[in-house]
Every structure is written in structure tokens, then in C-alpha cells.
Design a protein around this motif. Structure first.
Motif, mmCIF file in Angstrom:
data_model
loop_
_atom_site.group_PDB
_atom_site.id
_atom_site.type_symbol
_atom_site.label_atom_id
_atom_site.label_comp_id
_atom_site.label_asym_id
_atom_site.label_seq_id
_atom_site.Cartn_x
_atom_site.Cartn_y
_atom_site.Cartn_z
ATOM 1 N N SER A 71 0.882 -1.163 0.000
ATOM 2 C CA SER A 71 0.000 0.000 0.000
ATOM 3 C C SER A 71 0.927 1.222 0.000
ATOM 4 C CB SER A 71 -0.955 -0.042 1.192
ATOM 5 O OG SER A 71 -2.062 0.802 0.967
ATOM 6 N N HIS A 72 0.541 2.319 0.624
ATOM 7 C CA HIS A 72 1.317 3.558 0.491
ATOM 8 C C HIS A 72 1.595 4.194 1.853
ATOM 9 C CE1 HIS A 72 -2.362 5.993 1.205
ATOM 10 N NE2 HIS A 72 -2.940 4.947 0.685
ATOM 11 N N LEU A 73 2.620 5.040 1.909
ATOM 12 C CA LEU A 73 2.998 5.714 3.168
ATOM 13 C C LEU A 73 2.669 7.197 3.169
ATOM 14 C CD1 LEU A 73 6.485 4.039 3.789
ATOM 15 C CD2 LEU A 73 4.403 3.672 5.127
ATOM 16 N N TYR A 82 -3.932 5.217 9.448
ATOM 17 C CA TYR A 82 -4.124 3.854 8.935
ATOM 18 C C TYR A 82 -4.226 3.774 7.417
ATOM 19 C CZ TYR A 82 -5.172 3.036 13.830
ATOM 20 O OH TYR A 82 -5.083 2.965 15.193
ATOM 21 N N ASP A 83 -4.722 4.823 6.780
ATOM 22 C CA ASP A 83 -4.887 4.821 5.323
ATOM 23 C C ASP A 83 -3.511 4.644 4.692
ATOM 24 O OD1 ASP A 83 -5.334 5.290 2.659
ATOM 25 O OD2 ASP A 83 -6.133 7.326 2.915
ATOM 26 N N GLY A 84 -3.277 3.501 4.076
ATOM 27 C CA GLY A 84 -1.995 3.227 3.435
ATOM 28 C C GLY A 84 -0.999 2.601 4.387
ATOM 29 N N LEU A 181 -3.904 -4.856 1.391
ATOM 30 C CA LEU A 181 -4.651 -4.808 2.651
ATOM 31 C C LEU A 181 -4.873 -3.325 2.973
ATOM 32 C CD1 LEU A 181 -5.632 -6.292 5.263
ATOM 33 C CD2 LEU A 181 -3.282 -6.096 6.112
ATOM 34 N N HIS A 182 -6.124 -2.949 3.262
ATOM 35 C CA HIS A 182 -6.433 -1.525 3.433
ATOM 36 C C HIS A 182 -7.627 -1.371 4.362
ATOM 37 C CE1 HIS A 182 -6.832 2.721 2.259
ATOM 38 N NE2 HIS A 182 -5.710 2.607 1.589
ATOM 39 N N ILE A 183 -7.710 -0.234 5.028
ATOM 40 C CA ILE A 183 -8.928 0.067 5.783
ATOM 41 C C ILE A 183 -10.044 0.412 4.786
ATOM 42 C CG2 ILE A 183 -7.728 0.830 7.865
ATOM 43 C CD1 ILE A 183 -8.268 3.764 6.873
HETATM 44 ZN ZN LIG Z 1 -5.063 4.563 0.809
#
Ligand SMILES: [Zn+2]
Length: 402
Positions: A71-73, A82-84, A181-183
Motif C-alpha cells: 500500500s502507500h505511506l 491507517y490509510d496506506g 490490505l487496506h482500511i
Molecule cells: Zn489509501
């Protein structure tokens, strides 16, 4: 180090106002990549980066297409913890657990932290994954200027760009599969009492600019009869957009931006510009909303004696997740949580780019109150842990020797 402790440490990088701000190649974003690389090396995993700023952590043969998660930072301004970040830290834990378990793998496994997913510094969303997937040529990044006036290539080669001690990888090697995997970032799982979700498709998105020209005039002397009030016409249109999405179903449409001219209390509005954002995992539903938007524009123009122009700004097709991979993820998730179910993602993700070049799937965990892109974005710790369990099981299914 626990998932929770790692997320807390990343959350301390870029804390600003009510949330977190980590623009691509900013000092806090660089610090976050540095942490991931350090944790990976402590676990004995190999670290690489590429010329788009993507960071990779690999276990297994460097020359075979990997089962990749990631995912991303980067974050939006005043974004959440939490996003990313969850997908990156959760993916790192998944790699560590799989390696530690000693299970024999027939394919390498890899974690990626994609560069600039949010498009919050440079004007290109899903920057790193779209370059990786060949949707954006690498050289096109050189033309990007950040909102701080810094060119992409200067930021990339600056002190908070590429990591100094991490080998640079050439090219964008093929992937065997990609699992993100993501919220959830919405309230659907929580409302259903589910702790895991399987993404069916990432919604397509269409954006329109609407310009309404009426006739400005004195708010005191112009009688109500015969006015051509651009804001009253805009109000009719905003409500027509809301009705259209409700009637079509399984779609959302929003007018989130509107400018009134001259925007004075004592002047009848002469011009309004507004923007419409319509999304659905089903293109036909977006078509129906667009058709209704254009019909409503004609009706309102005639009824209110204004000129109404609707221009398409951006059109992004819906992306289905890979059917076979989705089936594997569904089996894994339902075993861990019998209430798990498939749902579309209303938000865009790196997975929609990677789906163009490899089988891609996504696992969602619930967002408390459906809140995201805000400082109080939360997911219950036990749900975060269950999501990592689902990722581990999925990657083992995909990578393990038969
Ligand atoms: Zn995201």
C-alpha cells in the motif's frame, strides 16, 4: 515490534494539526520509508527502491515474479494513521511471519510501499503504482511540479527523496499476483458487523465541471419575477444530482465544490461554477447519472432562463478485482470471519493500477464510524490483527509450494 507499535511510530511522523501530513519526499515521508527499510533489514529481508520512489522488501528469489502485497505511506493533509500505512506495516508483518514459519515457498514474496498514492504533493494520484503498471511513463514524472514549487526530479534526488543506502532497482519487473490490505474508509463493514471485506471492484469515477451563467443584479431593486439567478439554478442542479444517484442505486454522486460570483450579499448571483463527482463499480450506473445530469441541466436552463454548460473533466473506468484471486481471498476471509462479504471500493487505490498488469485483489478491515482522511481515523486493534492474518493466509496460498 508489534503492528500496533509500528503504526504508532509511523503516526508520530508528520503529526500536524488534527492529523498527519506526509507528502511524497517530505521529511516525515522519508522518515517513514527509512523506518520500513530498517525494520525489514532487522528481519533479514532485502530492500530495494526504484526510480519512481517505490520501496520494496523481498523474501526469496530476486529474479522470479513475486506474490506482492503493499500500500502507500503518503497521506492527505491532516490525514489518518491507517490509510496506506496499515497495508505497508501489515504487509511487513505478513512477510516476517511467513519467513519465520519456515513454510516452503515456490514463489518469492514481496512488500511494496507505493510512492505518492494520494497525489497530495504532486498532481498525480497513484503515482508510483501507475508508473509501475506502465500507465504513466517514468519520464512524465519529470514534468511534475509539487504544490510547494519543487520539481519531482529535484525532490527525488534531494535529501528526503530516494533512500541513500538502499539499492536502486532497474525497470518494473512482472508480478505473479498483488494483494492490498487496506482500511475500508467507509461504514459498510461496520454496519454489517463484519470484520473483513473482499473488494469486488474499485469504483469508476467521472467528474464534471458545470458553469451556470445567469444575470447579476441589485438584490434590492430586481423584482423576483424575471430574475436569472445562477445560484438558484445551481441549487436545483445540486438536488437533481443527489436524486439521480439515489434513484440509480449502488452509486454515489456529490457536488463538493461550488463558487458563486460575485458572491456578495446584496447582488443576485450572476455566475456559478460547480463540480460533480459520480462513482460506481458499475459503469452503466455512472452513465445513467451523467445522462440525468445533462437532462437536468437542459430543463433548469429552460425553466430559469440561464445558460448551463456541463463539461467532462475526468473519466476513470471501474476496475474489477481478479476473479480467481478474489475467490481465494474470499475463502480465506470467510474462514476467519463468517460474516465477511464482498463489497466495491468507492475510493481509488494502487490496486486499480496494478490490476492492469497482474491479478490483483484487496482485503478491507472496518473503519470505526466509517471515518477516513481525517485525524481520528480508527480501526479496532483486533480487526487490524485479523486483516494481517487474512493477508498471511492469502499469500501462503498463493506462494507456497504445492
Ligand atoms: Zn489509501
Amino acid at each position: 515490534m508489534s503492528l500496533h507499535a509500528r503504526l504508532a511510530e509511523l503516526a508520530s511522523l508528520g503529526a500536524r494539526g488534527a492529523g498527519i501530513e506526509r507528502g511524497l519526499f517530505s521529511a516525515p515521508e522519508h522518515a517513514a520509508r527509512t523506518r520500513i527499510a530498517a525494520w525489514a533489514r532487522e528481519a533479514g529481508l532485502a530492500v530495494e527502491q526504484d526510480r519512481a520512489g517505490n520501496l520494496f522488501v523481498r523474501a526469496g528469489d530476486p529474479d522470479q515474479p513475486p506474490i506482492q502485497c503493499g500500500s502507500h505511506l503518503d497521506t492527505v493533509k491532516e490525514g489518518g494513521a491507517y490509510d496506506g500505512a496499515y497495508g505497508v506495516v501489515g504487509g511487513l508483518e505478513a512477510l516476517e511471519r511467513i519467513v519465520r514459519s519456515g513454510v516452503a515457498l515456490r514463489r518469492p514474496i514481496e512488500l511494496v510501499a507505493w510512492a505518492g498514492e494520494e497525489g497530495s504533493r504532486f498532481p498525480l494520484g497513484t503515482l508510483g503504482s501507475s508508473v509501475y503498471a506502465g500507465l504513466t511513463p517514468l519520464r512524465a514524472l519529470d514534468a511534475l511540479i509539487g504544490d510547494d514549487g519543487v520539481a519531482f526530479s529535484d525532490a527525488l534526488h534531494g535529501p528526503t527523496g530516494l533512500l541513500a543506502d538502499v539499492p536502486l532497482r532497474d525497470g518494473f519487473p512482472a508480478l505473479a499476483a498483488y494483494v492490498e490490505l487496506h482500511i475500508e474508509q467507509g461504514p459498510v463493514l461496520e454496519r454489517a458487523g463484519a470484520r473483513l471485506g473482499i473488494v469486488s471492484a474499485i469504483a469508476g469515477q467521472r467528474r464534471f465541471a458545470v458553469t451556470i451563467d445567469g444575470i447579476a443584479g441589485h438584490a434590492g431593486t430586481l423584482p423576483m419575477a424575471g430574475r436569472a439567478d445562477a445560484l438558484c439554478a445551481a441549487s436545483d442542479l445540486v438536488l437533481a444530482v443527489e436524486r439521480a444517484a439515489r434513484n440509480v442505486g449502488e452509486a454515489v454522486a456529490t457536488v463538493g465544490q461550488l463558487a458563486v460570483e460575485p458572491n456578495q450579499i446584496n447582488v443576485v448571483p450572476g455566475r456559478v461554477t460547480l463540480r460533480v463527482d459520480a462513482r460506481s463499480a458499475d459503469e452503466a450506473r455512472i452513465d445513467a447519472i451523467e445522462q440525468r445530469l445533462r437532462e437536468a441541466a437542459r430543463e433548469i436552463a429552460a425553466a430559469r432562463q440561464v445558460r448551463l454548460a456541463v463539461d467532462l473533466l475526468e473519466k476513470r473506468a471501474a476496475v474489477s478485482m481478479n476473479a480467481r484471486l478474489r475467490g481465494i481471498v474470499r475463502d480465506v476471509c470467510v474462514r476467519l470471519d463468517p460474516r465477511a462479504f464482498e463489497l466495491p471500493s468507492g475510493a481509488g487505490h494502487d490496486a486499480m493500477c496494478i490490476a492492469q498488469v497482474a491479478p490483483a485483489a484487496m482485503i478491507f478491515v472496518p473503519s470505526i464510524g466509517g471515518r477516513s482522511h481525517v485525524g481520528d481515523e480508527r480501526t479496532a486493534p483486533e480487526d487490524l490483527a485479523l486483516g494481517v492474518d487474512a493477508l498471511v493466509a492469502t499469500m501462503v496460498m498463493l506462494a507456497a509450494a504445492e
